[in-house]
Structures are given as structure tokens and as C-alpha cells.
Design an enzyme around this catalytic site. Sequence first.
Site, PDB file in Angstrom:
ATOM      1  N   ARG A 107      57.023  92.332  40.970  1.00 19.26           N
ATOM      2  CA  ARG A 107      55.866  93.083  39.775  1.00 19.26           C
ATOM      3  C   ARG A 107      54.974  92.199  39.241  1.00 19.26           C
ATOM      4  O   ARG A 107      55.008  91.496  39.177  1.00 19.26           O
ATOM      5  CB  ARG A 107      56.769  92.895  38.325  1.00 19.26           C
ATOM      6  CG  ARG A 107      56.541  92.932  36.953  1.00 19.26           C
ATOM      7  CD  ARG A 107      56.865  92.312  36.332  1.00 19.26           C
ATOM      8  NE  ARG A 107      58.174  93.942  35.575  1.00 19.26           N
ATOM      9  CZ  ARG A 107      58.984  93.976  34.962  1.00 19.26           C
ATOM     10  NH1 ARG A 107      59.254  93.347  33.775  1.00 19.26           N
ATOM     11  NH2 ARG A 107      60.207  94.979  34.576  1.00 19.26           N
ATOM     12  N   HIS A 134      57.188 102.349  37.287  1.00 16.32           N
ATOM     13  CA  HIS A 134      58.792 101.681  38.014  1.00 16.32           C
ATOM     14  C   HIS A 134      59.852 102.382  37.919  1.00 16.32           C
ATOM     15  O   HIS A 134      60.634 102.342  37.740  1.00 16.32           O
ATOM     16  CB  HIS A 134      58.776 101.481  35.955  1.00 16.32           C
ATOM     17  CG  HIS A 134      60.105 100.420  36.367  1.00 16.32           C
ATOM     18  ND1 HIS A 134      60.905  99.339  36.888  1.00 16.32           N
ATOM     19  CD2 HIS A 134      60.271  99.775  34.903  1.00 16.32           C
ATOM     20  CE1 HIS A 134      60.991  98.641  36.298  1.00 16.32           C
ATOM     21  NE2 HIS A 134      61.226  98.473  34.869  1.00 16.32           N
ATOM     22  N   GLN A 137      64.111 101.380  37.719  1.00 23.92           N
ATOM     23  CA  GLN A 137      64.916 101.746  36.188  1.00 23.92           C
ATOM     24  C   GLN A 137      65.193 102.665  36.847  1.00 23.92           C
ATOM     25  O   GLN A 137      66.367 103.363  36.063  1.00 23.92           O
ATOM     26  CB  GLN A 137      63.031 101.577  35.320  1.00 23.92           C
ATOM     27  CG  GLN A 137      64.147 101.718  33.482  1.00 23.92           C
ATOM     28  CD  GLN A 137      64.772 100.632  33.217  1.00 23.92           C
ATOM     29  OE1 GLN A 137      64.226  99.963  33.187  1.00 23.92           O
ATOM     30  NE2 GLN A 137      66.188 101.300  33.185  1.00 23.92           N
ATOM     31  N   ASP A 225      60.454 104.440  25.190  1.00 25.28           N
ATOM     32  CA  ASP A 225      59.502 103.641  25.531  1.00 25.28           C
ATOM     33  C   ASP A 225      58.861 102.691  24.859  1.00 25.28           C
ATOM     34  O   ASP A 225      57.942 103.508  23.842  1.00 25.28           O
ATOM     35  CB  ASP A 225      59.105 103.771  26.843  1.00 25.28           C
ATOM     36  CG  ASP A 225      58.553 102.448  27.197  1.00 25.28           C
ATOM     37  OD1 ASP A 225      59.304 101.283  27.530  1.00 25.28           O
ATOM     38  OD2 ASP A 225      58.110 102.075  29.116  1.00 25.28           O
ATOM     39  N   CYS A 266      64.410 102.361  28.762  1.00 25.69           N
ATOM     40  CA  CYS A 266      64.795 101.207  29.437  1.00 25.69           C
ATOM     41  C   CYS A 266      65.032  99.592  28.541  1.00 25.69           C
ATOM     42  O   CYS A 266      65.102  98.606  29.751  1.00 25.69           O
ATOM     43  CB  CYS A 266      63.552 100.676  30.329  1.00 25.69           C
ATOM     44  SG  CYS A 266      62.070 101.280  30.089  1.00 25.69           S
ATOM     45  N   ARG A 294      70.948  98.941  36.390  1.00 23.53           N
ATOM     46  CA  ARG A 294      69.540  98.035  37.164  1.00 23.53           C
ATOM     47  C   ARG A 294      70.234  97.299  37.636  1.00 23.53           C
ATOM     48  O   ARG A 294      69.622  97.130  39.023  1.00 23.53           O
ATOM     49  CB  ARG A 294      68.452  97.247  36.141  1.00 23.53           C
ATOM     50  CG  ARG A 294      67.983  97.861  35.117  1.00 23.53           C
ATOM     51  CD  ARG A 294      66.866  98.450  35.515  1.00 23.53           C
ATOM     52  NE  ARG A 294      65.865  98.104  36.473  1.00 23.53           N
ATOM     53  CZ  ARG A 294      64.830  96.904  35.567  1.00 23.53           C
ATOM     54  NH1 ARG A 294      65.036  96.774  35.049  1.00 23.53           N
ATOM     55  NH2 ARG A 294      64.040  97.145  36.922  1.00 23.53           N
TER      56      ARG A 294
HETATM   57  N1   CP Z   1      63.530  97.444  31.587  1.00 26.56           N
HETATM   58  C1   CP Z   1      62.412  96.023  32.350  1.00 26.56           C
HETATM   59  O1   CP Z   1      61.982  96.637  33.113  1.00 26.56           O
HETATM   60  O2   CP Z   1      62.776  95.492  31.137  1.00 26.56           O
HETATM   61  P1   CP Z   1      62.601  93.851  31.682  1.00 26.56           P
HETATM   62  O3   CP Z   1      60.800  93.660  31.308  1.00 26.56           O
HETATM   63  O4   CP Z   1      63.379  92.681  30.883  1.00 26.56           O
HETATM   64  O5   CP Z   1      62.556  93.394  33.695  1.00 26.56           O
HETATM   65  N1  NVA Z   2      56.287 100.676  30.048  1.00 32.24           N
HETATM   66  C1  NVA Z   2      56.422  99.054  29.876  1.00 32.24           C
HETATM   67  C2  NVA Z   2      57.981  98.696  30.522  1.00 32.24           C
HETATM   68  C3  NVA Z   2      58.528  97.406  30.418  1.00 32.24           C
HETATM   69  C4  NVA Z   2      60.063  97.245  31.093  1.00 32.24           C
HETATM   70  C5  NVA Z   2      55.923  98.487  30.410  1.00 32.24           C
HETATM   71  O1  NVA Z   2      55.628  98.114  31.329  1.00 32.24           O
HETATM   72  O2  NVA Z   2      55.693  96.819  29.361  1.00 32.24           O
END
Ligand code: CP
Ligand code: NVA
Length: 308
Positions: A107, A134, A137, A225, A266, A294
Site C-alpha cells: 500500500r 484500489h 477493494q 467513500d 469501502c 476483503r
Molecule cells: N477499505 C480499506 O482498504 O480499509 P483500510 O484502509 O482499513 O485497509
Molecule cells: N479513498 C480512500 C480509501 C480508503 C480505503 C483513501 O484513499 O483514503
Amino acid sequence: MNHFLDIHKTDAAALRGIIDHAGAMKQARLGRPKGTPDDEQPLAGQMVALIFEKPSTRTRVSFDVGVRQMGGQTMVLSGNDMQLGHGETIADTARVLSRYVDLIMIRTFDESVLVEMAEYADVPVINGLTDRTHPCQIMADILTYEEHRGPIKGKKVVWTGDGNNVCASFLHAAAQFGFDLTFTGPSQLDPEDEFVGLARKAGCKVVIERDPVKAVTGADLVVADTWVSMHDSQSSKERRHNMLRPYQVNDALMAHAKDDALFMHCLPAHREEEVTSSVMDGPQSVIFDEAENRLHAQKAIMRWCLGV
Ligand code: CP
Ligand code: NVA
């Protein structure tokens, strides 16, 4: 090498196989305590590195638990604690990690870090979120939709709010799974032309509609989101909130969707901002199934990457 970098970079038949496999693996574990191993142990003897340059709850825990259920081992690494965060190149990091581990999930912020990691790693790399996409997700989201309502092909998905990284992966998925996507949000936060163009080129109906009521009318799935993503500056928060307030998903807006429409997010959510608690905790919401999925979706993704 089967990297899982993005939904549009993965073959449609492989994506379908991953979703179906995830569903079957979920069924096979029904009623079993979470810490017990799967009957099959395809990751026995395998080591998985989980690298986080941004915070995470779901991605971190679901990958870790998933690997363990399949008999593998994990190490969770914070980008900041690695030499990666202190000047070592991505290419060198990728080549070194490949000598120790069988699979890398990362990530990160800039998409180029993910791409370079995959270019130089001798083992598969999985995208656990970048500023732009992502994909894990959305695989979980498709699994969730289909569990509740059957095939997503031909359905109307409505994305509300910011045309961000999660929205981008939904547009990639529209092209691969054959659903229509309506984006409703302020023009300043439209999804990038590249993502819209790819979906349209694949024959999907992609609509940009500023009026949230018109957008949601007839929706099979409504998605929200956060209004401020991890890569957005905190100084933009007030401006973003002012632009996005009309796009809050609440009971009044959901009333315009189909009666059997689902609501997804998400997570993490900011209750009473992008969505009200009444919707999040209401009968149309499947947010916690989505979070659970997930785990199942990523187990199938890892097996596909490793060919096991
Ligand atoms: N939805 C998601 O990716 O959550 P986290 O940021 O907690 O991993
Ligand atoms: N759009 C959000 C998703 C988190 C899982 C971010 O990137 O922070």
C-alpha cells in the site's frame, strides 16, 4: 508473473475465476472459527510481505489472516521503518525482498512505486491501494454484490462524491465485468478521463450526472467513500466538504434508488458526512459483508498470483 496491479491489467476470465474461487472458499469455511486453518493449505511454506506506507485496518488484517488460514506466514512492514523510507531505491528493495519472500503486497502513495516494485521483483506484487486505484477493494465489492443479488453484469452502479482511487477501480471493473457506472459529484472531483475513457471504450455506459437524485434514480448499487482520502491534504478538507455536502448518501437519496438497491462503502466511513448512520446501519447496507469479503477475495487473489 501474475502480479495483481489493477483490474484493467488483469484478464477478465481470470477476474471471474478469482471471484468464483473466493465465493467457494468462503462457503468452505462457513461456521468455522476464524483462527482455524483451511482444509487446503496452498500457502504452506510461503512467506508474504505486507508493506504499508499508509494506515490500514481492513487491508492489513484481512491479508494477514488470509495468509495464515492458507498455511503461509506474513511479515507486516511499515514503509517508514524500512530503508525504502530512507532513500533505498524501490528497484533494490524489490530485488532484495524477492530473495526472502514469495509474495509482496504494498500500500503506497504514488502508483509509480507499485509499478516499479512489480518491474523489479521476481515474485508477484499485489496493489493494496495507491493514490490512484484500489483493486482488491472492488474485487470484494463484486463478490458482495453477487452474493446478495446475483450477476453484476448489466446493473447500474452509482458512485457518489469524490471520483477518487476507489471510484477509479470501479470504472476498471465496469469494463471487465460489464456493468454501467454513473458518477455523481462536483466537476472539480470528476474521475480522471483515462478511467472514464477505458470503461466507455469497453462498451460500458458511463454517465456523469451533477444532480445526485437523477443519478441515483434506478440504481442497483449506491456507493460512497470518504470525502478526504489519505493522499489528500488536510488543508483541502473544508473546501472538499463544502463541495461534497450535496452528495451525502442519506435516506432521502436512497429512496430514489431501486427498492432492492444495495449500499456499499469501502470503510473507514465518516458517519453523518458522506453517509448517514441510518443508511450505513439500514436494511440496504452490506458494508460489513463487504469488509469481510476483503478476506475471501484476497485469498483468491493470492492463490491466483502464486498459481496454487
Ligand atoms: N477499505 C480499506 O482498504 O480499509 P483500510 O484502509 O482499513 O485497509
Ligand atoms: N479513498 C480512500 C480509501 C480508503 C480505503 C483513501 O484513499 O483514503
